[in-house]
Design a protein around this motif. Structure first.
Motif, PDB file in Angstrom:
ATOM      1  N   VAL A  23       0.852  -1.187   0.000  1.00  0.00           N
ATOM      2  CA  VAL A  23       0.000   0.000   0.000  1.00  0.00           C
ATOM      3  C   VAL A  23       0.887   1.236   0.000  1.00  0.00           C
ATOM      4  N   GLN A  50      -4.378  -3.065   8.389  1.00  0.00           N
ATOM      5  CA  GLN A  50      -3.354  -3.932   7.797  1.00  0.00           C
ATOM      6  C   GLN A  50      -3.950  -5.193   7.200  1.00  0.00           C
ATOM      7  N   LEU A  85      -6.032  -4.415   4.022  1.00  0.00           N
ATOM      8  CA  LEU A  85      -5.171  -4.115   2.871  1.00  0.00           C
ATOM      9  C   LEU A  85      -4.574  -5.394   2.298  1.00  0.00           C
ATOM     10  N   ASP A  86      -4.165  -6.282   3.173  1.00  0.00           N
ATOM     11  CA  ASP A  86      -3.597  -7.554   2.716  1.00  0.00           C
ATOM     12  C   ASP A  86      -4.656  -8.386   1.996  1.00  0.00           C
ATOM     13  N   TRP A  95      -5.306  -6.963  -1.524  1.00  0.00           N
ATOM     14  CA  TRP A  95      -4.216  -7.276  -2.453  1.00  0.00           C
ATOM     15  C   TRP A  95      -4.259  -8.736  -2.910  1.00  0.00           C
ATOM     16  N   ASP A 114      -7.822  -1.252  -5.799  1.00  0.00           N
ATOM     17  CA  ASP A 114      -6.581  -0.571  -5.446  1.00  0.00           C
ATOM     18  C   ASP A 114      -6.915   0.623  -4.551  1.00  0.00           C
ATOM     19  N   VAL A 143      -3.560   4.707   1.449  1.00  0.00           N
ATOM     20  CA  VAL A 143      -3.821   5.292   2.761  1.00  0.00           C
ATOM     21  C   VAL A 143      -3.407   6.752   2.704  1.00  0.00           C
ATOM     22  N   LEU A 188      -8.926   5.861   3.737  1.00  0.00           N
ATOM     23  CA  LEU A 188      -8.458   5.147   2.552  1.00  0.00           C
ATOM     24  C   LEU A 188      -9.090   5.790   1.319  1.00  0.00           C
ATOM     25  N   ARG A 209     -10.010   5.138  -2.506  1.00  0.00           N
ATOM     26  CA  ARG A 209     -10.092   4.074  -3.511  1.00  0.00           C
ATOM     27  C   ARG A 209      -9.619   4.615  -4.847  1.00  0.00           C
TER      28      ARG A 209
END
Length: 487
Positions: A222, A425, A428-429, A432, A438, A441, A483, A485
């Motif tokens: 990220v 965290q 986000l993982d 991905w 996509d 931060v 976040l 986008r």
């Protein structure tokens, strides 16, 4: 004398303080309450994180929180606004705007100074380059001359080897041990265990809860970027008292001409996730976990949302939200508000410009002071264990519900790193690994700069920002992270 009067007093039943209790000798009650369990959990998991800050945070959490008054723009509230300010209160948003302007002026002044000094710096750099070149030319022979350190380095390997040989004799190191380890049967490891330990189901759940309560940072794909300048909502008026001032607000009054309540009492830190949303005129906004409604009401007071969808799964909490809308918002304005009662996980279509994901969490302050229906009841341990997973899934739903180019704000009212940065965290993982979505931060450090006079912020979060409770500024806790986008 004091001791005798203390012990003989008939007025003293028992004195309570978390972690320290003084009671009568007879009829000692050793019952552990759910609030005690909550404090024990926080001591165990928060003390190692916040270290020397934890004692003051702890005391603040056990003290009545400080509130603010969000003024209702749909009611006649000028007289109350003037009354609050005459008693020493101030507009938190207005003060942040002043701080923002002052900071911008300082930056402009610094830029002009940097520009005016640029020629002097260029001349200085040229002069230093000339001196450096002259120095190197005069000392090139010395730089190529062998140094005594080379001789020392030549001696070290032999000495080190000798020491290693002596150590090997002491501990009986066998050169073939590595090969033996490769062939070691894992089942033989049981030979080294005198007995197997049998844990009860409750004990296993407690071990799992302890694991889930710890935030372990890991590399995630990220980008953390600087956003555009924070635009504070002009119409939002939030009144609070200065640091150290514990003046209480009066009871909420009804505006007679219109029949609406004039202001709404809430924790002032709760306005920050709304400001972090970066609302623009006409935005289609989703408040994914909206009840009981304080943040939804704040969104409406900005006058920026074109349409607002308020969702929550709990029927009783939805009713509180509906009451707030009825008491504060005119009927014609409520036509732009949609209230839904369903799981936040059901939202997965990119229909919204801005999404607020204010998830269920440990709610630290509430469960320290309220024993009924407490999350830290032994019967709710499974719920506590699954909390971070639920939070992550709700955040993922919020991101999926956001249009590319829009923003999602994740927020909690807990100090738990696992439920704050840890959830960001993990989400986000997950994005991905399992989606083509996509996000970036956005670093909201500017918010901490312009609101530093009204809130105490923790500086060591990895992704978001966190308001710490303190005795002088007893707001929060409140964590928020934005976040954006991208696709």
């Amino acid at each position: 004398m004091f001791s005798r009067r203390f012990n003989n007093s008939n007025k003293i039943g028992r004195y309570f303080y978390r972690g320290f209790k003084v009671k009568k000798d007879q009829g000692v009650n050793t019952k552990v309450t759910n609030s005690d369990r909550a404090l024990e959990h926080f001591d165990l998991h928060y003390r190692p994180v916040y270290k020397n800050k934890w004692p003051s945070i702890r005391i603040a959490l056990l003290t009545s929180k400080k509130t603010c008054a969000v003024m209702n723009n749909f009611a006649e509230n000028i007289k109350f606004l003037d009354e609050f300010k005459s008693n020493g209160a101030y507009d938190i948003i207005e003060k942040a705007e002043i701080s923002q302007r002052e900071k911008a002026n300082v930056q402009n002044h610094d830029w002009k100074n940097d520009f005016s000094e640029a020629n002097e710096e260029i001349v200085t750099e040229l002069e230093m380059d000339h001196r450096t070149s002259k120095f190197l030319n005069n000392n090139v022979v010395e730089l190529n001359t062998p140094h005594d350190s080379d001789k020392i380095l030549d001696k070290e390997p032999a000495e080190v080897k000798e020491k290693f040989n002596e150590l090997s004799k002491t501990v009986n190191i066998d050169d073939d041990d590595d090969d033996d380890r490769k062939d070691l049967d894992r089942t033989n490891l049981y030979n080294f265990v005198p007995a197997e330990t049998v844990y009860s189901e409750t004990h296993m759940l407690r071990i799992e809860e302890a694991k889930r309560s710890v935030f372990t940072p890991m590399d995630v794909k990220v980008d953390i970027v600087k956003p555009r300048k924070i635009v504070l909502p002009f119409d939002l008026k939030v009144i609070g008292y200065p640091s150290g001032d514990v003046t209480e607000f009066p009871d909420v009054k009804v505006d007679n001409p219109h029949g609406y309540l004039c202001f709404f009492m809430m924790d002032a830190a709760s306005i920050l996730p709304v400001i972090a949303l970066d609302l623009e005129k006409g935005d289609n906004v989703l408040d994914l976990c909206a009840a009981p409604g304080g943040k939804s009401l704040t969104i409406l007071q900005t006058g920026l949302a074109g349409n607002l969808t308020c969702n929550d799964l709990s029927g009783s909490r939805i009713q509180r939200l509906l009451n707030i809308l009825q008491y504060y918002i005119p009927e014609e304005q409520r036509e732009h508000v949609t209230v839904t009662r369903k799981s936040g996980l059901a939202y997965d279509q990119p229909d919204f410009d801005k999404v607020l994901v204010d998830v269920p969490c440990n709610t630290d302050r509430h469960y320290l002071l309220e024993d009924v229906n407490n999350l830290f009841s032994p019967s709710r341990i499974s719920e506590r264990i699954e909390m971070p997973t639920l939070q992550k899934d709700l955040l993922l739903s919020g991101i999926k519900s956001c249009r590319p180019g829009g923003s999602v704000v994740y927020s909690t009212c807990t100090l738990s790193p696992a439920q704050n940065d840890g959830v960001i965290q993990n989400a986000l993982d997950d994005l991905w690994r399992n989606t083509n979505i996509d996000v970036v931060v956005e670093d909201l450090e500017e918010i901490t700069d312009i609101f530093k006079d009204s809130f105490q912020f923790y500086k060591n979060c990895r992704f978001g920002q966190l308001v710490l409770p303190s005795l002088s500024l007893n707001y929060g806790p409140m964590y928020f992270c934005r976040l954006r986008r991208v696709a």
